[in-house]
Every structure is written in structure tokens, then in C-alpha cells.
Design an enzyme around this catalytic site. Structure first.
Site, short mmCIF file in Angstrom:
data_model
loop_
_atom_site.label_atom_id
_atom_site.label_comp_id
_atom_site.label_asym_id
_atom_site.label_seq_id
_atom_site.Cartn_x
_atom_site.Cartn_y
_atom_site.Cartn_z
N SER A 125 0.82 -1.21 0.00
CA SER A 125 0.00 0.00 0.00
C SER A 125 0.85 1.25 0.00
CB SER A 125 -0.89 -0.01 1.25
OG SER A 125 -1.49 1.25 1.46
N TYR A 150 -2.36 -0.73 10.78
CA TYR A 150 -2.54 -1.28 9.43
C TYR A 150 -1.34 -0.94 8.56
CZ TYR A 150 -3.74 -1.30 4.52
OH TYR A 150 -3.68 -1.49 3.17
N LYS A 154 1.90 -3.37 6.74
CA LYS A 154 2.37 -3.39 5.34
C LYS A 154 3.88 -3.17 5.29
CE LYS A 154 -1.46 -4.38 3.35
NZ LYS A 154 -1.61 -5.74 2.80
#
Length: 337
Positions: A125, A150, A154
Site C-alpha cells: 500500500s 494497518y 504493510k
């Protein structure tokens, strides 16, 4: 050639399964259905004429992952989508995110490490860049301190893959997405958010159809053309095709490094109000929205420099913001009819 797609019934996963099958790959899907539906298989079959093999499994269970690879020893590549992805939820429940996004990745890589060679595509991302200092963002832009658990999963995921590839036969491509939107032009598959949407476009279409009273626009005092945040919105079909091209690069041993990284976006930033305007054009109706205060954690602007993906992968987006909004609106109308 058999390819495992984890999270293959999700939004991006299902569109990628379609493109893989269209290119002749044999696909096996793992999904725990926590944020998807088995009905998506019917949509994939309606588009491609073939239903992929599906197994409802939870990748957080190591023994389950081991058993899968014993039964499917001929899997030649993995495209790994399965992960929790809501920024706000990750702040409220960080351990769920670390368990789901990190453990499942480790268990997959442990099985691939046993193979003489393995191809791995990772769903990453643009959140790894945080608020980048310059626009557009290229692959050499600094990875900033994550603004959410989150985002951190990644970053950690990319590091784990890089370390694992150094000492094994794993070759990997990390794909850093910007903002995927839209639906397949057949309107057989699309985005199916469970509960209140976390992303802008499904919230827009749900407001347009009357499911939500109004869209809240968080802030109109950013230093942008109209004061609202800028993001790079990429049609999900373009994004799915990039996964197939990346996989083919590894399969054909065209990669120049063990781990390669590519930004996937359009290279164009759009403001929130421009996205609303594109929806109004596509739907022929005015959208109910209200400007409110800025939301904590939102960055001002993020859009991709796509030169590397364009040149090295030979991939470029074909579909416009307007086409994406039109397909998203048709999909919303279909699932509410």
C-alpha cells in the site's frame, strides 16, 4: 500453472482471479469470508466461464496452511491479498491486525521457503509512504513512520518478504497500491463493504442510492485546488491486470532483483470534490454531502509516480476516473435491486 490467490473473493482479489483465468492460469482461492461472500464465485464464473477452486480456510492457523501446501504441492505462485485493511479499526484493535496480517504472511512464506523456487506477489500500500515530502511519490520516496497499525503491517510485511527472499528460492514483487475503485464492466463483481464503508467511493454510491443520509467531507482547508484531500484513484480492473503482469515477470524470470517494488496508480491526483463531481456525472444526480472538520490522521495529498511500472512492467492504466465511477454506480444499483 497453478496460482494460489489468498483473499481471492475480496474486492481486488476477485478481479485479479478473473484476469488470471482469462490469461489461462489455474487458480485456487483461499478466503475465510470475513470480509467477502462465497457468491463472488458465481460472478467470477459468469465472466470467465470457469469457477476457480475455492477453500474456506483461516491462514492464521499454521497447521491449516501446512496442510494446504501438502495437498497443493504444485502451486507455482502466490498472490497474497488476505489481510485486514481498515485504518480506523487497526487503531482500535492493533493486535487483531498484527495477528491477521503478519502471522498469515509468515506461515505462507514458511511453506514457500521449502520449495526450490517460488513466486510471491504482495498486496502492499501507498500508506508506507505516509505524508510524502514531494509529489508524485516514486518507489525511492522514504518509507515514513506508519500512521496506523494497518500501515505498519504493510511495512513489516515488506521487510519480512525481503528477508525471507534473501535466504530462499522465493522471488517477490511488492505492489504498492494507491486507491482502488470501481467494478468489473460486466457488473458481475465489485466492492462489497461489510457495515459502514471505510473508503470514499462505496460511501458515495451508498449515499447516492439512499442507504446513507449524506457523505461527510473531512476538511476543505487543505492546500489543494479546492481545499479537499487529494488521492490517486485507480480502476480495480487496471490494478488486477498489473498483478498478472507482475506474476508473469516472475514466472518468466524477467525480474532483475529477488524483490522488486512497484507503485500502482494513475499518476494523477483527484480531490474529494472532483470524485463527487465524477459520480454526479455518472449517475446524473446530485450527491448529498456536507463539509466537516478535518479527520485526524488524514494526509493532504498522495499520488503516484508510475514511471517504473510503465517502463519496467510495460503496464499502464487504461480506465478513467469517470469510467470507474460509472461502474461503481452500476454495481451499487445492481446489488440494491
Amino acid at each position: 500453472m497453478k496460482i494460489l490467490v489468498t483473499g481471492g473473493l475480496g474486492f481486488i482479489g476477485s478481479h485479479t482471479v478473473v484476469e488470471l483465468q482469462n490469461e489461462g492460469f489455474e487458480v485456487v482461492v483461499i478466503d475465510n469470508l470475513s470480509n467477502s461472500s462465497e457468491d463472488v464465485l458465481k460472478g467470477i464464473e459468469a465472466i470467465t466461464g470457469k469457477k476457480p477452486l475455492f477453500e474456506k480456510l483461516d491462514l492464521r492457523e499454521k497447521s491449516v496452511v501446512q496442510d494446504f501446501f501438502k495437498r497443493h504441492s504444485d502451486v507455482n505462485g502466490v498472490i497474497h491479498f488476505a489481510a485486514s485493511k481498515a485504518v480506523g479499526e487497526s487503531v482500535g484493535n492493533p493486535l487483531l491486525y498484527y495477528e491477521n496480517n503478519i502471522n498469515s504472511l509468515v506461515y505462507l512464506l514458511q511453506e514457500l521457503e521449502k520449495k526450490e523456487s517460488a513466486n510471491f506477489i504482495f498486496s502492499s500500500s501507498c500508506t508506507v509512504y505516509g505524508q510524502a515530502e514531494t509529489m508524485p511519490i516514486n518507489e525511492n520516496s522514504a518509507v515514513q513512520t506508519a500512521m496506523s497499525p494497518y500501515g505498519n503491517t504493510k511495512q513489516i510485511g515488506e521487510e519480512i518478504i525481503t528477508d525471507a527472499a534473501k535466504i530462499s528460492g522465493i522471488n517477490a514483487i511488492l505492489l504498492r497500491y494507491f486507491n482502488p475503485i470501481g467494478a468489473h464492466p460486466s457488473v458481475e463483481i465489485g466492492e462489497l463493504p461489510i457495515g459502514v464503508p471505510q473508503n470514499l467511493v462505496p460511501f458515495i454510491t451508498q449515499t447516492g442510492i439512499g442507504l446513507r443520509k449524506e457523505l461527510l467531507v473531512y476538511g476543505n482547508d487543505y492546500p489543494t485546488s479546492d481545499g479537499t484531500c487529494v488521492r490517486d484513484y485507480i480502476h480495480v480492473v487496471d490494478l488486477a491486470k498489473a498483478h498478472v503482469i507482475a506474476l508473469q515477470r516472475l514466472v518468466n524470470k524477467k525480474n532483475e532483483e529477488k524483490v522488486e517494488t512497484f507503485n500502482l496508480g494513475t499518476g494523477v491526483g483527484s480531490t474529494v470534490l472532483e470524485v463527487i463531481n465524477a459520480f454526479e456525472k455518472a449517475s446524473g444526480q446530485k450527491l448529498a454531502y456536507r463539509i466537516v472538520d478535518r479527520r485526524e490522521g488524514d494526509i493532504t495529498s498522495a499520488y503516484a509516480n508510475t514511471d517504473k511500472a510503465n517502463k519496467v512492467l510495460g503496464w499502464k492504466t487504461q480506465l478513467t476516473l469517470e469510467q470507474a465511477m460509472e461502474s461503481a454506480w452500476k454495481w451499487e444499483q445492481k446489488i440494491r435491486s
